[in-house]
Design an enzyme around this catalytic site. Sequence first.
Site, short mmCIF file in Angstrom:
data_model
loop_
_atom_site.label_atom_id
_atom_site.label_comp_id
_atom_site.label_asym_id
_atom_site.label_seq_id
_atom_site.Cartn_x
_atom_site.Cartn_y
_atom_site.Cartn_z
N HIS A 1 -12.55 3.30 -0.96
CA HIS A 1 -12.69 2.39 0.11
C HIS A 1 -13.45 1.02 -0.44
O HIS A 1 -14.11 0.31 0.15
CB HIS A 1 -13.78 2.74 1.38
CG HIS A 1 -13.07 3.78 2.30
ND1 HIS A 1 -13.87 4.50 3.14
CD2 HIS A 1 -11.68 3.89 2.52
CE1 HIS A 1 -12.97 5.50 3.58
NE2 HIS A 1 -11.74 4.98 3.43
N ASN B 1 0.93 -1.18 0.17
CA ASN B 1 -0.08 0.10 0.06
C ASN B 1 0.85 1.15 -0.06
O ASN B 1 1.35 1.59 1.04
CB ASN B 1 -0.84 -0.11 1.27
CG ASN B 1 -2.04 1.12 1.26
OD1 ASN B 1 -1.88 1.85 0.57
ND2 ASN B 1 -2.92 1.09 2.00
N GLU C 1 -8.37 -4.92 4.76
CA GLU C 1 -8.23 -4.49 3.30
C GLU C 1 -7.17 -5.42 2.90
O GLU C 1 -6.93 -5.89 1.53
CB GLU C 1 -7.90 -3.12 3.08
CG GLU C 1 -9.04 -2.31 3.07
CD GLU C 1 -8.74 -0.88 3.12
OE1 GLU C 1 -8.46 -0.19 4.22
OE2 GLU C 1 -9.25 -0.17 2.27
N ARG D 1 -11.22 15.55 6.92
CA ARG D 1 -11.79 16.09 5.85
C ARG D 1 -13.31 16.64 6.28
O ARG D 1 -14.10 15.95 7.11
CB ARG D 1 -12.07 15.12 4.80
CG ARG D 1 -10.68 14.66 4.31
CD ARG D 1 -10.73 13.76 3.33
NE ARG D 1 -9.79 12.53 3.70
CZ ARG D 1 -9.72 11.23 3.47
NH1 ARG D 1 -10.86 11.00 2.76
NH2 ARG D 1 -8.88 10.30 3.88
N ASN E 1 -10.58 7.07 9.78
CA ASN E 1 -10.16 8.51 9.51
C ASN E 1 -10.75 9.05 8.62
O ASN E 1 -11.20 10.19 8.49
CB ASN E 1 -8.50 8.52 9.66
CG ASN E 1 -8.00 10.01 10.13
OD1 ASN E 1 -8.73 10.51 10.90
ND2 ASN E 1 -6.89 10.22 9.46
N ARG F 1 -2.51 -2.24 -3.42
CA ARG F 1 -3.87 -1.38 -3.43
C ARG F 1 -3.58 -0.29 -4.34
O ARG F 1 -2.58 0.67 -4.27
CB ARG F 1 -3.82 -0.94 -1.96
CG ARG F 1 -4.82 0.20 -1.82
CD ARG F 1 -5.00 0.42 -0.46
NE ARG F 1 -6.24 1.45 -0.40
CZ ARG F 1 -6.32 2.71 0.07
NH1 ARG F 1 -5.22 3.30 0.45
NH2 ARG F 1 -7.39 3.24 0.27
P1 AMP Z 1 -8.77 3.79 10.60
O1 AMP Z 1 -8.70 4.75 9.55
O2 AMP Z 1 -9.88 2.67 10.04
O3 AMP Z 1 -7.62 3.34 11.06
O4 AMP Z 1 -9.57 4.35 11.92
C1 AMP Z 1 -8.98 5.55 12.72
C2 AMP Z 1 -9.84 6.17 13.82
O5 AMP Z 1 -10.26 5.06 14.38
C3 AMP Z 1 -9.38 7.13 14.50
O6 AMP Z 1 -10.45 8.11 14.57
C4 AMP Z 1 -9.45 6.49 15.88
O7 AMP Z 1 -9.66 7.43 16.80
C5 AMP Z 1 -10.50 5.54 15.83
N1 AMP Z 1 -10.41 4.76 17.00
C6 AMP Z 1 -9.43 3.59 17.14
N2 AMP Z 1 -9.68 2.81 18.10
C7 AMP Z 1 -10.85 3.56 18.66
C8 AMP Z 1 -11.45 3.09 19.97
N3 AMP Z 1 -11.18 1.99 20.72
N4 AMP Z 1 -12.61 3.82 20.25
C9 AMP Z 1 -12.76 5.08 19.58
N5 AMP Z 1 -12.37 5.02 18.36
C10 AMP Z 1 -11.18 4.49 18.05
#
Ligand code: AMP
Length: 377
Positions: free
Chosen positions: A159, A7, A362, A220, A190, A70
């Site tokens: 996505h 990636n 992914e 964003r 995110n 990816r």
């Molecule tokens: P991703 O882009 O899928 O890695 O997701 C990232 C987001 O997941 C960030 O905003 C983190 O704050 C949120 N996140 C990860 N673990 C937790 C958790 N235990 N509780 C709340 N938010 C989480």
Amino acid sequence: MRVLVINSGSSSLKYQVRDTDTNEVAASGLIDRIGEGGSGPADHGEAMDQVAAVLEGELAARPLDAVGHRVVHGGERFSEPVLINNEITRAIERLNPLAPLHNPANVLGIRAITAKWPDMPQVAVFDTAFHRTLPEHAWRYAVPDALYRQYGIRRYGFHGTSHEFVTGRAAALLDVPLDEFNAVICHLGNGVSLTAIEGGASIDTSMGFTPLEGLVMGTRSGDIDPSILIFLQRQGMSADDIDKLLNRESGLKGLYGDNDMRAIVDAAAAGDARAKLALDIASYRLAKYIGGYHVAVGGAHALVFTAGIGENSADFRALVASRLGALGVKLDGGANLVRSSAPRVVSAPDSAIPVLVVPTDEEQAIAEATAAVVRGA
Ligand code: AMP
């Protein structure tokens, strides 16, 4: 099969070695600060040399069968994963204007592997491909036709690898045949995107021409009145300024000052008004989209949460569900609090629509797609 999943970002390269028969992650890592001077690698070629050096022992014991990349943008051409050759690489390169930060890095990653291991089968797995089934009324913007024909301005959606993987898992969990499965899939990380699934296929998705459209995300803005951009330009902001403002300084970060959902939930619980407002805006906007997609699919069989926030934040799921009373959605308070890496139902037995949490992966999806293409080649 042993698949190296790559990636590549503009200045980073994430990798995993996956065994598609056992689903084991044999190795994984991240090389960053590519091309930024200092101690980082000069380019993606050097970064690949570092990956190869780290993996030397691992690969000597069990060689790779293929590499899966990816690739963010597949434009209108790619609706499924493909075996890479020079023509495919050039086709991905021609899409650079549509994803100026991502596709050039993907091409560099592909060329670096070709240089290093010329006989290695490589497969491109596109983030846009799953959304090639959108009907035209969902992918057209109401702007003059010439903009689509001249610049390719339309909804592409992103996505896709995650949405497709999660859709399959959710249908299996509910024991509904995939081609009869209607759902709303909420990828809340995110980056945030929703997909409307009808008969197992994507018929609408919230990200558009770029991953900026749609919901409130970590940094964003998601949907805003397009006139705001014109207004800001007239105030003297440049295109680059506005790009940075809406992609990196907005969303939860713009509203609260931090894009980590855990910090925002904790602050809101402690009475912070800005954190509470950020959660209200994000969950309200999400609920509106869920209602819209429920209509679009002719009634969803499931509402599915995935990715960092969707999988881990029981509080945010509860907040969204509390706004869906009109759809008869009811969570099971206890089930919603359970932490698990397994796909699961978190709604109450009398919820009008089952609510699921389905962890996304992914890299697994890319490894499996790569193995399937190489086996079929
Ligand atoms: P991703 O882009 O899928 O890695 O997701 C990232 C987001 O997941 C960030 O905003 C983190 O704050 C949120 N996140 C990860 N673990 C937790 C958790 N235990 N509780 C709340 N938010 C989480």
